[in-house]
Design a protein around this motif. Structure first.
Motif, mmCIF file in Angstrom:
data_model
loop_
_atom_site.group_PDB
_atom_site.id
_atom_site.type_symbol
_atom_site.label_atom_id
_atom_site.label_comp_id
_atom_site.label_asym_id
_atom_site.label_seq_id
_atom_site.Cartn_x
_atom_site.Cartn_y
_atom_site.Cartn_z
ATOM 1 N N GLN A 363 0.822 -1.208 0.000
ATOM 2 C CA GLN A 363 0.000 0.000 0.000
ATOM 3 C C GLN A 363 0.861 1.265 0.000
ATOM 4 O OE1 GLN A 363 -3.308 -0.447 -0.452
ATOM 5 N NE2 GLN A 363 -2.664 -2.593 -0.525
ATOM 6 N N MET A 364 2.124 1.118 -0.387
ATOM 7 C CA MET A 364 3.042 2.253 -0.438
ATOM 8 C C MET A 364 3.291 2.699 -1.873
ATOM 9 S SD MET A 364 5.772 1.294 2.596
ATOM 10 C CE MET A 364 6.664 2.854 2.494
ATOM 11 N N ALA A 365 3.805 3.892 -2.014
ATOM 12 C CA ALA A 365 4.024 4.497 -3.329
ATOM 13 C C ALA A 365 5.089 3.744 -4.116
ATOM 14 C CB ALA A 365 4.449 5.954 -3.142
ATOM 15 N N ASP A 366 4.976 3.824 -5.445
ATOM 16 C CA ASP A 366 6.010 3.248 -6.311
ATOM 17 C C ASP A 366 7.348 3.937 -6.026
ATOM 18 O OD1 ASP A 366 4.147 1.674 -7.595
ATOM 19 O OD2 ASP A 366 3.803 3.112 -9.219
ATOM 20 N N ALA A 367 8.412 3.195 -6.217
ATOM 21 C CA ALA A 367 9.742 3.801 -6.159
ATOM 22 C C ALA A 367 10.009 4.460 -7.507
ATOM 23 C CB ALA A 367 10.791 2.739 -5.867
ATOM 24 N N ARG A 368 10.494 5.721 -7.474
ATOM 25 C CA ARG A 368 10.816 6.428 -8.716
ATOM 26 C C ARG A 368 12.328 6.393 -8.930
ATOM 27 N NH1 ARG A 368 7.059 9.982 -6.470
ATOM 28 N NH2 ARG A 368 8.668 11.568 -6.046
ATOM 29 N N LEU A 369 12.710 5.951 -10.092
ATOM 30 C CA LEU A 369 14.122 5.760 -10.396
ATOM 31 C C LEU A 369 14.523 6.587 -11.607
ATOM 32 C CD1 LEU A 369 13.980 1.849 -10.370
ATOM 33 C CD2 LEU A 369 14.449 3.276 -8.404
ATOM 34 N N GLU A 370 15.828 6.710 -11.781
ATOM 35 C CA GLU A 370 16.376 7.318 -12.988
ATOM 36 C C GLU A 370 17.445 6.367 -13.502
ATOM 37 O OE1 GLU A 370 17.053 11.807 -13.643
ATOM 38 O OE2 GLU A 370 19.051 10.958 -13.198
ATOM 39 N N ARG A 371 17.228 5.819 -14.686
ATOM 40 C CA ARG A 371 18.177 4.866 -15.255
ATOM 41 C C ARG A 371 18.990 5.557 -16.356
ATOM 42 N NH1 ARG A 371 13.910 0.190 -15.103
ATOM 43 N NH2 ARG A 371 14.382 -0.689 -13.062
ATOM 44 N N VAL A 407 19.660 5.413 -10.320
ATOM 45 C CA VAL A 407 19.587 6.305 -9.157
ATOM 46 C C VAL A 407 18.156 6.289 -8.643
ATOM 47 C CG1 VAL A 407 19.890 8.667 -8.318
ATOM 48 C CG2 VAL A 407 21.373 7.793 -10.122
ATOM 49 N N ILE A 408 17.993 6.115 -7.332
ATOM 50 C CA ILE A 408 16.658 6.162 -6.731
ATOM 51 C C ILE A 408 16.332 7.611 -6.411
ATOM 52 C CG2 ILE A 408 15.251 5.464 -4.750
ATOM 53 C CD1 ILE A 408 16.962 2.915 -4.592
ATOM 54 N N LYS A 409 15.326 8.161 -7.089
ATOM 55 C CA LYS A 409 14.903 9.537 -6.860
ATOM 56 C C LYS A 409 13.934 9.626 -5.675
ATOM 57 C CE LYS A 409 17.019 11.771 -10.190
ATOM 58 N NZ LYS A 409 17.993 12.845 -9.875
ATOM 59 N N PHE A 410 13.097 8.592 -5.540
ATOM 60 C CA PHE A 410 12.165 8.506 -4.406
ATOM 61 C C PHE A 410 12.029 7.038 -4.052
ATOM 62 C CE2 PHE A 410 7.670 7.988 -2.963
ATOM 63 C CZ PHE A 410 7.804 8.634 -1.732
ATOM 64 N N ASP A 411 12.349 6.688 -2.823
ATOM 65 C CA ASP A 411 12.415 5.265 -2.473
ATOM 66 C C ASP A 411 11.064 4.581 -2.353
ATOM 67 O OD1 ASP A 411 11.736 6.581 -0.149
ATOM 68 O OD2 ASP A 411 13.411 5.822 1.032
ATOM 69 N N GLY A 412 10.014 5.313 -1.988
ATOM 70 C CA GLY A 412 8.681 4.698 -1.907
ATOM 71 C C GLY A 412 8.689 3.431 -1.071
ATOM 72 N N PHE A 413 8.095 2.355 -1.613
ATOM 73 C CA PHE A 413 7.976 1.094 -0.868
ATOM 74 C C PHE A 413 9.329 0.460 -0.561
ATOM 75 C CE2 PHE A 413 8.471 -0.577 -5.091
ATOM 76 C CZ PHE A 413 9.086 -1.808 -4.922
ATOM 77 N N LEU A 414 10.389 0.832 -1.327
ATOM 78 C CA LEU A 414 11.714 0.253 -1.080
ATOM 79 C C LEU A 414 12.246 0.622 0.298
ATOM 80 C CD1 LEU A 414 13.463 0.831 -4.539
ATOM 81 C CD2 LEU A 414 12.476 -1.291 -3.667
ATOM 82 N N LYS A 415 11.647 1.618 0.924
ATOM 83 C CA LYS A 415 12.021 2.002 2.285
ATOM 84 C C LYS A 415 11.739 0.854 3.258
ATOM 85 C CE LYS A 415 11.845 6.245 4.969
ATOM 86 N NZ LYS A 415 12.988 6.901 4.316
ATOM 87 N N VAL A 416 10.784 -0.016 2.853
ATOM 88 C CA VAL A 416 10.334 -1.091 3.748
ATOM 89 C C VAL A 416 10.729 -2.475 3.253
ATOM 90 C CG1 VAL A 416 8.248 -2.237 4.662
ATOM 91 C CG2 VAL A 416 8.402 0.245 4.632
#
Length: 791
Positions: A363-371, A407-416
């Motif tokens: 139920q957490m936000a997608d992780a936003r990445l930059e490849r 590069v992870i711009k926003f970690d979202g669910f990856l925080k958990v």
């Protein structure tokens, strides 16, 4: 006496529920099923509509008697068994065994053991769902018929004590076919090109060639084209990307992830999950649904907002992949999202944490990445002999190196939570950042390598990957995975173990300072950890079933049967009709096995003739496992036998391998003037010296054991024995003072006596030892209930 009697399956569940209900409720456990099919052939009346005969299990008669007494004193009986087919069947059997009338029964179901869930269930009781009961009965009866009719065929044609089952035999077939696929796999080599560039100030850049070369000359030719070449950044491409969380756990995904992350077996995962469920910590652990209730989603949302902030919330509802999934059920989740810890042992905490993280992450936000992808151009030196066809219009090699970073711009669910994979290459969740780069930037090559790599066959199954495969094929259901795997291991068809890999040479060419050096290195390949290996008996039984009972081990047929059980559960199919459709063809095949000659079943294999004696050499299935055999029984002459080594298979062993087995027993030199004999016995390989036996270590090969190593084994055993024995008494050999795991103690026959701290073990007399034995009471067996005398 309470007006209400609540019956559940387990004491732990009863204890948890009793805390939520008032004094008007008494909660008791049935300890699982109270009735079952008898173990004899009279359990099912096939001629009269497959009518089953049930009997109260011997160990449940007292439980049933107590429940009957309590039921007579209660006004209402609440049947609160699990919310699935098995739970429904337990409730129905309780009704029948306790002679309960419909007007006093209330069937209640819940997917979690919390106060709200229990009280809500009490408010909305229902009747026993006979369709669910019939689906469970159909499965139980069909499996009994297959086992009882097919197993004796295996006893007559192959070996006594064997068993067959509708799901277990299919699981064995998967493992056997994978083993043969691996054995028949022809590995091909290729050469992977990678380069390391120095960017200055301690920074480096690693890049690879996307394509591989099939041969060493091709790889060498490419390196030669790169001698004195100029390298530069041709292009930089940056793209946004995202990662989405996995769905909350189903039974099978929990089993898979607990195997990967926690190294739990499938049965261990289910045992721990059961404890968590019964303690009210998680929702029901047998489910194939990924749905979360709206209430659960809102609780997860509140926890995420509180712990991480609103930007981390992204509410989702996952669609269940399984066609047969019961959408009314939920995925496995915590009952209280605010609780990150549970009161339990370490493994309970670890599994709960895994469930909590997976459910919260869903139920957490997608992780936003930059490849970022950097393309590196290679411009050969003018003196390099390069054909024009190998160059592009810019005079660069058509092959280009590529470096990628993330590069992870926003970690979202990856925080958990990060999901694991069965594929090691897929488990690299982040490729790391690239250093700052610019288009046109010249690069300084540190070195470039061409490394030989080999293609690999599909991996052997782990317990978790076998569950995944069965689920994908629609074979079995959440409640059957763990018992199926336990059965095939227990029956000796499959062994779960680690196996060491073998050393393999590989080639590597390195371009450094404009010179190409070549070397042959070594690597360990084929090492296995906790994999499922088929035994010889699995191969033989599988081939027999595939030939004579193709429908029993047919993948699509087995999956179709599961769908038919689902249709019975939904009230869309008559269970008796379903069984009749299966049984007629199955029973005809059973009758036809009378014509199968026992000698035609592939239990032996001829390997060739002995090079010295000319006698036939073969392998066959013996009473205690596969053996190699030289010669035939003729008159008084008996053939020679030798057991196969661990890991040797009857269908793969060669004549040379078999002849090696007969080199034991062998003399391995002498020790103290007496010969040493190396052999393999009932308990494994050993050295025999002076009529005493010394076991070999796991690392010792009896076929090549040296005299020096045999001497070492004997000396080490003597040393450990001398350290173990502190004192012996010639006048009474039964009395010994020994060194144990927890310190010195006295041993007299089967009795072990603790030595008081004020006594020196070395100075104890025989009389003191005997007196200590008299004053030390014998320990009673743990966990045993006194046997009740029959009246």
């Amino acid at each position: 006496m309470s007006k209400n009697l609540v019956i559940v399956e387990s004491p732990a569940k009863a204890k948890t529920i009793e805390g939520y209900l008032g004094e008007d409720f008494t909660v008791k456990s049935s300890f699982g099923h109270v009735r079952d099919l008898p173990k004899d052939n009279n359990a099912i009346d096939i001629a009269n509509g497959f009518r089953p005969t049930y009997e109260i299990s011997e160990d449940k008669k007292e439980v049933v008697a107590q429940l009957k007494k309590l039921a007579k004193e209660a006004e209402l009986i609440w049947l609160a068994t699990d919310d699935d087919r098995e739970g429904e069947a337990i409730s129905w059997h309780l009704k029948e065994a306790l002679n309960l009338k419909d007007n006093v029964i209330r069937r209640i179901v819940f997917r979690e053991i919390t106060k709200n869930a229990i009280l809500n269930a009490i408010k909305s009781p229902r009747t026993i769902d006979i369709d669910l009961v019939n689906a469970q009965q159909a499965r139980r009866i069909l499996d009994r018929i297959v086992g009882f009719e097919l197993s004796p065929v295996l006893w007559k044609k192959i070996k006594m004590g064997l068993s067959a089952g509708r799901v277990q035999s299919v699981a064995v077939r998967l493992i056997v076919e994978r083993e043969r696929e691996i054995e028949g796999f022809a590995s091909k080599s290729s050469y992977k090109i990678s380069a390391l560039f120095d960017l200055g100030k301690g920074k480096t850049l690693t890049a690879e060639l996307p394509e591989k070369f099939n041969t060493e000359p091709e790889a060498r030719s490419f390196l030669e084209r790169c001698v004195e070449a100029a390298f530069s950044i041709k292009n930089l491409e940056t793209k946004p990307a995202k990662k989405s969380p996995a769905a909350p756990f189903t039974t099978s995904t929990l089993q898979q992830e607990a195997s990967r992350k926690l190294y739990f077996s499938v049965s261990q995962t289910m045992t721990i999950a059961q404890k968590l469920y019964e303690a009210g910590k998680i929702s029901y652990m047998r489910t194939d649904s990924t749905i979360l209730s709206e209430e659960a989603i809102q609780k997860a949302k509140a926890e995420i907002e509180s712990a991480f902030g609103k930007e981390y919330v992204q509410v989702r509802q996952y669609k269940t992949k399984s066609e047969s999934a019961q959408e009314a059920h939920e995925a496995i989740r915590p009952t209280d999202f605010s609780a990150q810890k549970v009161n339990g042992d370490r493994n309970e905490q670890r599994l709960y944490e895994l469930i909590w993280k997976r459910a919260i992450a869903s139920q957490m936000a997608d992780a936003r990445l930059e490849r970022t992808t950097a393309t590196i151009a290679i411009k050969p030196a003018a003196a390099t002999n390069v054909e024009s066809a190998q160059l592009n219009n810019a005079g660069e090699l058509k092959e280009q190196l590529v470096a990628t970073g993330e590069v992870i711009k926003f970690d979202g669910f990856l925080k958990v939570y990060i999901e694991s994979s069965d594929n090691e290459e897929d488990d690299e969740d982040s490729k790391g950042m690239l250093p700052p780069l610019n288009i046109g930037q010249a690069l300084n090559l540190n070195h470039m390598s061409a490394t030989q790599r080999f293609s690999r066959p599909a991996p052997r199954y782990t317990e978790a990957s076998l569950v995944k495969k069965l689920e994908e094929m629609g074979i079995g259901r959440p409640s059957t995975y763990a018992p199926t795997i336990s059965t095939i291991i227990k029956r000796g068809y499959v062994v779960k173990e680690d196996r060491e890999g073998k050393e393999r040479p590989y080639r590597e060419l390195i371009l450094k300072q404009d010179k190409i050096n070549e070397t042959t290195l070594k690597e360990i390949t084929g090492a296995e950890k906790a994999k499922l290996f088929p035994e010889d008996i699995a191969m033989i039984v599988n081939d027999f079933l595939v030939q004579h009972f193709p429908n029993v081990v047919d993948y699509s047929f087995t999956a179709t049967v599961e769908k038919e059980f689902d249709e019975i559960a939904q009230g869309r199919k008559e269970w008796v009709n379903m069984l009749e459709g299966f049984y007629d063809g199955f029973h005809k095949r059973i009758e036809n096995t009378q014509e199968i000659q026992r000698s035609s079943v592939g239990k032996s294999r001829e390997l060739g003739t002995h090079p010295e004696t000319g006698e036939k050499v073969s392998v066959r299935l013996g009473k205690f496992g596969p053996v190699a055999q030289i010669g035939e029984a003729e008159g008084d002459k008996k053939p020679l036998y030798a057991s196969l080594k661990k890991g040797q298979m009857m269908e793969r062993i060669t004549l040379e391998d078999a002849l090696e087995l007969f080199k034991l027993p062998r003399e391995a030199g002498s020790f103290e003037g007496k010969p040493m004999t190396v052999a393999v016995g009932r308990f494994g390989p050993y050295v025999k010296h002076d009529n005493k036996f010394y076991s070999l270590g796991k690392e010792d090969d009896p076929f090549v054991l040296t005299e020096a190593r045999a001497n070492e084994i004997i000396i080490n055993k003597r040393k450990s024995d001398s350290e173990k024995f502190i004192k012996e008494f010639t006048e009474n050999p039964d009395v010994k003072v020994l060194n144990g795991r927890f310190g010195p103690y006295i041993s007299i026959g089967k009795q072990n006596i603790k030595i008081p701290k004020d006594k020196d073990p070395k100075n104890l007399t025989l009389e003191e030892c005997l007196n200590l034995a008299k004053t030390t009471p014998e320990k009673k067996g743990k966990g045993k209930f006194p046997v009740k005398k029959k009246k």
